[in-house]
Motif scaffolding. Structure first.
Motif, PDB file in Angstrom:
ATOM      1  N   ALA A  30       0.615  -1.324  -0.019  1.00 43.70           N
ATOM      2  CA  ALA A  30       0.012  -0.190  -0.337  1.00 43.70           C
ATOM      3  C   ALA A  30       0.856   0.992  -0.034  1.00 43.70           C
ATOM      4  N   ASP A  31       1.840   1.108   0.379  1.00 45.49           N
ATOM      5  CA  ASP A  31       3.450   2.168  -0.253  1.00 45.49           C
ATOM      6  C   ASP A  31       3.817   2.102  -1.371  1.00 45.49           C
ATOM      7  N   LYS A  32       2.986   3.810  -1.783  1.00 38.81           N
ATOM      8  CA  LYS A  32       3.383   3.985  -3.292  1.00 38.81           C
ATOM      9  C   LYS A  32       4.590   4.050  -3.041  1.00 38.81           C
ATOM     10  N   GLY A  76       7.666  -4.172   0.161  1.00 43.91           N
ATOM     11  CA  GLY A  76       6.733  -5.543  -0.247  1.00 43.91           C
ATOM     12  C   GLY A  76       6.565  -6.348  -0.074  1.00 43.91           C
ATOM     13  N   TYR A  77       5.005  -6.500   0.321  1.00 41.47           N
ATOM     14  CA  TYR A  77       5.011  -8.391  -0.252  1.00 41.47           C
ATOM     15  C   TYR A  77       6.164  -9.182  -0.924  1.00 41.47           C
ATOM     16  N   ASN A  78       6.658 -10.148  -0.426  1.00 44.33           N
ATOM     17  CA  ASN A  78       7.332 -10.633  -1.896  1.00 44.33           C
ATOM     18  C   ASN A  78       7.835 -12.054  -1.811  1.00 44.33           C
ATOM     19  N   GLY A 137       9.366  -0.182 -11.643  1.00 44.33           N
ATOM     20  CA  GLY A 137       8.100  -0.221 -11.652  1.00 44.33           C
ATOM     21  C   GLY A 137       7.084  -0.040 -10.617  1.00 44.33           C
ATOM     22  N   ARG A 138       5.790   0.561 -11.345  1.00 46.36           N
ATOM     23  CA  ARG A 138       4.947   0.734 -10.466  1.00 46.36           C
ATOM     24  C   ARG A 138       3.303   0.883 -11.259  1.00 46.36           C
ATOM     25  N   TYR A 139       2.186   0.284 -11.077  1.00 43.87           N
ATOM     26  CA  TYR A 139       0.861  -0.267 -11.120  1.00 43.87           C
ATOM     27  C   TYR A 139       0.062  -0.206  -9.803  1.00 43.87           C
ATOM     28  N   ALA A 140      -1.013   1.438  -9.615  1.00 43.78           N
ATOM     29  CA  ALA A 140      -1.759   0.988  -8.779  1.00 43.78           C
ATOM     30  C   ALA A 140      -2.803   0.507  -9.226  1.00 43.78           C
ATOM     31  N   ILE A 141      -3.508  -0.545  -8.818  1.00 40.40           N
ATOM     32  CA  ILE A 141      -4.743  -1.633  -9.136  1.00 40.40           C
ATOM     33  C   ILE A 141      -5.458  -0.893  -8.521  1.00 40.40           C
ATOM     34  N   HIS A 142      -5.607   0.239  -7.547  1.00 40.78           N
ATOM     35  CA  HIS A 142      -7.087   0.312  -6.806  1.00 40.78           C
ATOM     36  C   HIS A 142      -7.411   1.562  -7.224  1.00 40.78           C
ATOM     37  N   TYR A 144      -0.597  -1.184  -4.947  1.00 45.33           N
ATOM     38  CA  TYR A 144       0.242  -0.977  -5.895  1.00 45.33           C
ATOM     39  C   TYR A 144       1.530  -2.771  -6.055  1.00 45.33           C
ATOM     40  N   ILE A 145       1.740  -2.772  -7.290  1.00 45.05           N
ATOM     41  CA  ILE A 145       2.608  -3.912  -7.462  1.00 45.05           C
ATOM     42  C   ILE A 145       3.995  -3.241  -7.889  1.00 45.05           C
ATOM     43  N   LYS A 146       4.785  -3.914  -7.520  1.00 49.19           N
ATOM     44  CA  LYS A 146       6.138  -3.163  -7.609  1.00 49.19           C
ATOM     45  C   LYS A 146       7.345  -3.564  -8.448  1.00 49.19           C
ATOM     46  N   ALA A 147       8.484  -3.451  -9.377  1.00 52.87           N
ATOM     47  CA  ALA A 147       8.731  -4.109  -9.893  1.00 52.87           C
ATOM     48  C   ALA A 147      10.381  -3.947  -9.043  1.00 52.87           C
TER      49      ALA A 147
END
Length: 319
Positions: A237-239, A244-246, A299-304, A278-281
């Motif tokens: 949830a941190d932009k 993050g969870y991995n 890379g980052r993508y906000a999915i919500h 957020y999904i992050k690379a």
């Protein structure tokens, strides 16, 4: 349709491979070349003296073409005016046949004072393949030219790995994927196309209507990276952070082209969600950039929630 993250520059790996030539003149040229580099975590290429074949001196262009043809085994393009005195050393630069010449740059063009026919060049050859896959090679060569004939005395080629590779992300419902790993495509390109056909958009009706579904997130790096580099896919949830969870992250390596995979249960809908997800690379460059090689968000993508897309994202099946 692609939405693009920033275009990233290539960086030069450590130049130690140039030392194989041994002669004093070559050693001195290498030292001068190295002095132009920035060693603070990434070694940048110097300003080129030519940015295309037609801007190079004719003999340099002919040698560059010969080296390119040699490393891709394009024997049908062999020039009668250029020959190699011994085999080119390009064992570590292995690429697929689908990658084609996309450009070149020249960084060194040196003529020996005592013998003007004895020359040294150094440069870069770029390759690009279907769906934007890329790589580059550094080359160094010493040759002699006389009467429209060129003899390449020695040549060395090494991969030029990216320290800021460009990612492409797919979100795939786990239920649509094979149950066994043996049933997945075993090449980068085939896996890319396979996953693209299965992917869903977070904004699609299919995604919005489902909650807490198990998904697999695939991140494909378009640029070739070092064997010692590291790629992770995380969700948070941190932009802005790299954290993050991995725990469910795995990584595939196709001759330097990485694919990171994260699996987990989550919703692509913002319904009932207090904050965006957020999904992050996250990528860490290889050892060739030096001691400073901290992980960075590529890379980052906000999915919500709706916001500008910051990662290249496949929205249609690739052809």
């Amino acid at each position: 349709m692609f939405s693009s993250l920033l275009r990233y520059r290539y960086v030069m790996p450590a130049m130690m491979f140039f030392l194989i030539f041994g002669c004093a003149g070559m050693q001195e040229q290498i030292k001068k070349f190295q002095q132009k580099m920035d060693r603070m975590g990434q070694i940048n290429l110097p300003a080129p003296i030519a940015v295309s074949l037609d801007k190079m001196p004719e003999d340099a262009a002919m040698v560059t073409i010969a080296i390119h043809n040699k490393i891709v085994m394009a024997n049908r393009y062999k020039s009668k005016n250029v020959r190699f005195e011994k085999d080119i050393d390009a064992g570590s630069f292995l690429i697929g046949k689908e990658l084609k010449f996309s450009g070149t740059e020249l960084y060194i063009y040196q003529t020996k004072k005592r013998d003007p026919s004895d020359k040294t060049i150094a440069g870069k050859i770029n390759f690009e393949g279907p769906l934007g896959r890329r790589t580059s090679a550094l080359f160094l060569s010493r040759f002699r030219s006389a009467k429209n004939k060129i003899v390449i005395k020695e040549a060395r080629v090494e991969p030029l790995y990216s320290s800021k590779p460009e990612p492409v992300m797919f979100i795939v419902p786990a239920a649509s994927l094979p149950k066994s790993a043996n049933l997945f495509p075993d090449s980068y390109m085939e896996l890319f196309k396979f996953v693209g056909r299965k992917a869903v958009l977070p904004s699609s009706k299919e995604a919005i209507s489902e909650e807490n579904v198990k998904y697999a997130v695939f991140v494909f790096l378009l640029d070739r990276v070092s064997p010692s580099a590291k790629l992770e896919v995380k969700v948070s949830a941190d932009k802005t952070s790299i954290y993050g969870y991995n725990q469910a992250t795995s990584c595939l390596d196709f001759n330097g082209w990485r694919v990171g995979i994260l699996t987990g249960r989550f919703s692509l809908s913002d319904q009932g969600q207090a904050e965006p997800l957020y999904i992050k690379a996250v990528f860490m460059p290889g050892k060739e950039v030096g001691k400073i090689r901290s992980p960075r968000l590529i890379g980052r993508y906000a999915i919500h929630k709706t916001e500008p897309v910051e990662m290249r994202y496949m929205t249609t099946s690739p052809s």
